[in-house]
Design an enzyme around this catalytic site. Structure first.
Site, mmCIF file in Angstrom:
data_model
loop_
_atom_site.group_PDB
_atom_site.id
_atom_site.type_symbol
_atom_site.label_atom_id
_atom_site.label_comp_id
_atom_site.label_asym_id
_atom_site.label_seq_id
_atom_site.Cartn_x
_atom_site.Cartn_y
_atom_site.Cartn_z
ATOM 1 N N ARG A 1 0.841 -1.214 0.000
ATOM 2 C CA ARG A 1 0.000 0.000 0.000
ATOM 3 C C ARG A 1 0.877 1.265 0.000
ATOM 4 O O ARG A 1 1.013 1.933 -1.011
ATOM 5 C CB ARG A 1 -0.941 -0.034 1.225
ATOM 6 C CG ARG A 1 -2.097 0.941 1.158
ATOM 7 C CD ARG A 1 -1.743 2.386 1.452
ATOM 8 N NE ARG A 1 -1.137 2.588 2.761
ATOM 9 C CZ ARG A 1 -0.595 3.737 3.134
ATOM 10 N NH1 ARG A 1 -0.564 4.784 2.329
ATOM 11 N NH2 ARG A 1 -0.029 3.857 4.332
ATOM 12 N N HIS B 1 6.144 4.466 12.579
ATOM 13 C CA HIS B 1 6.041 4.442 11.111
ATOM 14 C C HIS B 1 6.990 5.531 10.603
ATOM 15 O O HIS B 1 6.638 6.704 10.581
ATOM 16 C CB HIS B 1 4.584 4.733 10.726
ATOM 17 C CG HIS B 1 4.309 4.814 9.258
ATOM 18 N ND1 HIS B 1 3.476 3.936 8.592
ATOM 19 C CD2 HIS B 1 4.731 5.668 8.305
ATOM 20 C CE1 HIS B 1 3.399 4.256 7.315
ATOM 21 N NE2 HIS B 1 4.158 5.320 7.109
ATOM 22 N N HIS C 1 9.512 7.133 7.822
ATOM 23 C CA HIS C 1 10.069 7.226 6.462
ATOM 24 C C HIS C 1 11.544 7.587 6.586
ATOM 25 O O HIS C 1 11.984 8.152 7.595
ATOM 26 C CB HIS C 1 9.282 8.254 5.639
ATOM 27 C CG HIS C 1 7.931 7.734 5.230
ATOM 28 N ND1 HIS C 1 7.656 7.316 3.951
ATOM 29 C CD2 HIS C 1 6.800 7.524 5.945
ATOM 30 C CE1 HIS C 1 6.404 6.886 3.889
ATOM 31 N NE2 HIS C 1 5.854 7.008 5.092
ATOM 32 N N CYS D 1 4.698 9.336 -0.212
ATOM 33 C CA CYS D 1 3.297 9.736 -0.162
ATOM 34 C C CYS D 1 3.016 10.717 -1.296
ATOM 35 O O CYS D 1 3.784 11.655 -1.502
ATOM 36 C CB CYS D 1 2.982 10.383 1.182
ATOM 37 S SG CYS D 1 1.303 11.013 1.264
HETATM 38 C C1 LIG Z 1 -10.616 11.095 0.977
HETATM 39 C C2 LIG Z 1 -11.027 11.543 -0.402
HETATM 40 C C3 LIG Z 1 -11.814 10.442 -1.089
HETATM 41 C C4 LIG Z 1 -11.901 12.786 -0.274
HETATM 42 O O1 LIG Z 1 -12.023 13.383 -1.553
HETATM 43 P P1 LIG Z 1 -13.193 14.430 -1.866
HETATM 44 O O2 LIG Z 1 -13.025 14.885 -3.271
HETATM 45 O O3 LIG Z 1 -13.225 15.466 -0.786
HETATM 46 O O4 LIG Z 1 -14.445 13.463 -1.705
HETATM 47 P P2 LIG Z 1 -15.969 13.635 -2.035
HETATM 48 O O5 LIG Z 1 -16.706 12.915 -0.960
HETATM 49 O O6 LIG Z 1 -16.315 15.080 -2.338
HETATM 50 O O7 LIG Z 1 -16.108 12.790 -3.413
HETATM 51 C C5 LIG Z 1 -15.497 13.202 -4.610
HETATM 52 C C6 LIG Z 1 -15.397 12.008 -5.547
HETATM 53 O O8 LIG Z 1 -14.583 10.973 -4.964
HETATM 54 C C7 LIG Z 1 -15.354 9.770 -4.811
HETATM 55 N N1 LIG Z 1 -14.958 9.136 -3.549
HETATM 56 C C8 LIG Z 1 -15.088 9.638 -2.307
HETATM 57 N N2 LIG Z 1 -14.606 8.764 -1.423
HETATM 58 C C9 LIG Z 1 -14.163 7.694 -2.113
HETATM 59 C C10 LIG Z 1 -13.554 6.464 -1.736
HETATM 60 N N3 LIG Z 1 -13.305 6.184 -0.463
HETATM 61 N N4 LIG Z 1 -13.226 5.605 -2.695
HETATM 62 C C11 LIG Z 1 -13.472 5.890 -4.002
HETATM 63 N N5 LIG Z 1 -14.045 7.036 -4.429
HETATM 64 C C12 LIG Z 1 -14.390 7.925 -3.471
HETATM 65 C C13 LIG Z 1 -16.802 10.249 -4.818
HETATM 66 O O9 LIG Z 1 -17.660 9.201 -5.198
HETATM 67 C C14 LIG Z 1 -16.749 11.366 -5.844
HETATM 68 O O10 LIG Z 1 -16.653 10.776 -7.131
HETATM 69 P P3 LIG Z 1 -17.176 11.553 -8.451
HETATM 70 O O11 LIG Z 1 -18.605 11.855 -8.177
HETATM 71 O O12 LIG Z 1 -16.334 12.794 -8.570
HETATM 72 O O13 LIG Z 1 -16.891 10.547 -9.551
HETATM 73 C C15 LIG Z 1 -9.794 11.907 -1.258
HETATM 74 O O14 LIG Z 1 -9.188 13.033 -0.687
HETATM 75 C C16 LIG Z 1 -8.793 10.800 -1.385
HETATM 76 O O15 LIG Z 1 -9.064 9.747 -1.922
HETATM 77 N N6 LIG Z 1 -7.568 11.042 -0.919
HETATM 78 C C17 LIG Z 1 -6.483 10.084 -1.063
HETATM 79 C C18 LIG Z 1 -5.734 10.014 0.213
HETATM 80 C C19 LIG Z 1 -4.618 9.006 0.135
HETATM 81 O O16 LIG Z 1 -4.816 7.857 -0.207
HETATM 82 N N7 LIG Z 1 -3.424 9.475 0.485
HETATM 83 C C20 LIG Z 1 -2.291 8.646 0.596
HETATM 84 C C21 LIG Z 1 -2.365 7.753 1.810
HETATM 85 S S1 LIG Z 1 -2.093 8.546 3.394
HETATM 86 C C22 LIG Z 1 -0.495 8.341 3.676
HETATM 87 O O17 LIG Z 1 0.177 7.965 2.781
HETATM 88 C C23 LIG Z 1 0.012 8.565 5.056
HETATM 89 C C24 LIG Z 1 0.272 7.250 5.802
HETATM 90 C C25 LIG Z 1 -1.039 6.586 6.199
HETATM 91 O O18 LIG Z 1 0.951 6.336 4.964
HETATM 92 C C26 LIG Z 1 1.088 7.452 7.053
HETATM 93 C C27 LIG Z 1 2.262 8.394 6.866
HETATM 94 O O19 LIG Z 1 3.298 8.036 6.336
HETATM 95 O O20 LIG Z 1 2.057 9.529 7.285
#
Ligand SMILES: CC(C)(COP(=O)([O-])OP(=O)([O-])OC[C@H]1O[C@@H](n2cnc3c(N)ncnc32)[C@H](O)[C@@H]1OP(=O)([O-])[O-])[C@@H](O)C(=O)NCCC(=O)NCCSC(=O)C[C@@](C)(O)CC(=O)[O-]
Length: 302
Positions: A15, A207, A209, A240
């Site tokens: 992931r 965690h 990096h 990220c």
């Molecule tokens: C959270 C959202 C979805 C909000 O995104 P948003 O645009 O605010 O969401 P929304 O509710 O307004 O929806 C917009 C669109 O997204 C869809 N949608 C809404 N939710 C989902 C979902 N769950 N799965 C699939 N689709 C989704 C929804 O259906 C809609 O689709 P459209 O009508 O435009 O076709 C967006 O900001 C997002 O996906 N962000 C990605 C975040 C991410 O994965 N970041 C990387 C991981 S975090 C990380 O790496 C840190 C960590 C954990 O590793 C620890 C560290 O190292 O710090």
């Protein structure tokens, strides 16, 4: 405090490691990677995330990957779910644990999940409740607990604040993440100390990096506080999408080598882990990010 005699490693390579990969990585390769990690003895694997495919295209195959797994008994498969939509999609694939992911930095929360910290907690609360109702464990990732790419240094008080919010909505255990790898040992210890206001040591994982080459030192600093759960990424994969320039997690191989050298058990077969790292590095067409893997592979090659 004496060091733990056993450490539980959560490999986040499939992931966190692959989410930022620009070239498409076939689902079959991700599945094979998970299989090789479990064969090497990993008991926890973070497999994928149920996020918007527009935001993180590499994780769009979450369903296919989860459905393709040959699950090994005793292995916990976790997935990221930022909201109820993600949770509902994940539920079809029966993960053992879901991860809600918040940040100690407001700016990072906005960039990463498009909402404030307070809004994120509201969203997570319904996800946590739904997960508990479905009998699925819940972990909370706390990003930017030391530094943020947008706000700079993060004070431990902000980590304590986030940990308190996570605890308040029923998150069972939390990751103290140095998302951009800027932390040094005392800073990481301060972030863990802040988390201890709300979680006991058995429910905190590190965690780290490795962007600035501090991750092993930070792992040791956390171990010295009694932390015995750590996330790491095979071959040091990752970065990220919302933390520009951040490199991968500390390589799992490097952590295992250090721990075994210190007489701390992990249950992981280092040679098999090196093979898993060599497999994914070859698929991605670049050398492993693990110093230990590179050394052992060079030694094997004679
Ligand atoms: C959270 C959202 C979805 C909000 O995104 P948003 O645009 O605010 O969401 P929304 O509710 O307004 O929806 C917009 C669109 O997204 C869809 N949608 C809404 N939710 C989902 C979902 N769950 N799965 C699939 N689709 C989704 C929804 O259906 C809609 O689709 P459209 O009508 O435009 O076709 C967006 O900001 C997002 O996906 N962000 C990605 C975040 C991410 O994965 N970041 C990387 C991981 S975090 C990380 O790496 C840190 C960590 C954990 O590793 C620890 C560290 O190292 O710090």
């Amino acid at each position: 405090m004496s060091l733990p005699s056993h450490v539980r490693l959560i490999d986040v390579g499939p992931r966190d490691g692959l989410q930022n990969e620009k070239q498409p990585v076939p689902a079959a390769v991700k599945i094979e990677l998970v299989h090789r990690l479990q064969a090497a003895g990993l008991k926890e694997i973070e497999v994928t995330s149920y996020v918007s495919p527009k935001w993180v295209p590499q994780m769009a195959d979450n369903h296919e990957v989860m459905q393709g797994l040959r699950r090994a008994p005793g292995v916990r498969y976790s997935v990221l779910t930022p909201n109820l939509k993600g949770f509902e999609a994940a539920l079809r694939d029966r993960p053992d644990e879901i991860v809600v992911f918040g940040a100690a930095s407001e700016a990072f929360s906005q960039k990463n999940i498009n909402c404030s910290i307070a809004e994120s907690i509201e969203r997570f609360a319904s996800v946590v409740a739904a997960a508990k109702a479905a009998g699925i464990a819940v972990r909370g990732a706390m990003s930017c607990t030391v530094g943020c790419p947008y706000e700079g240094a993060i004070a431990p008080e902000r980590v304590a604040y986030l940990a308190g919010l996570m605890k308040g909505i029923g998150v069972e255990r939390v990751d103290v993440a140095d998302t951009i790898g800027v932390g040094t040992p005392r800073q990481v210890q301060a972030a863990i100390e802040a988390t201890l206001a709300h979680y006991d040591i058995d429910h905190i994982s590190g965690h780290f990096h490795d962007t600035y080459g501090q991750a092993l030192a930070n792992t040791l600093a956390a171990l010295q506080m009694g932390v015995w759960n750590f996330q790491a990424s095979v071959a040091g994969l990752g970065g990220c999408p919302y933390a520009k320039g951040a490199t991968g997690n500390v390589a799992t191989e490097d952590v295992v080598y250090m721990l075994h050298g210190m007489g701390i058990e992990t249950g992981i077969d280092l040679d098999a882990l090196v093979d898993a790292g060599a497999y994914i590095s070859e698929q991605l067409g670049r050398p492993s990010g693990s110093r230990v893997a590179r050394a052992l592979l060079a030694k094997r090659a004679g």
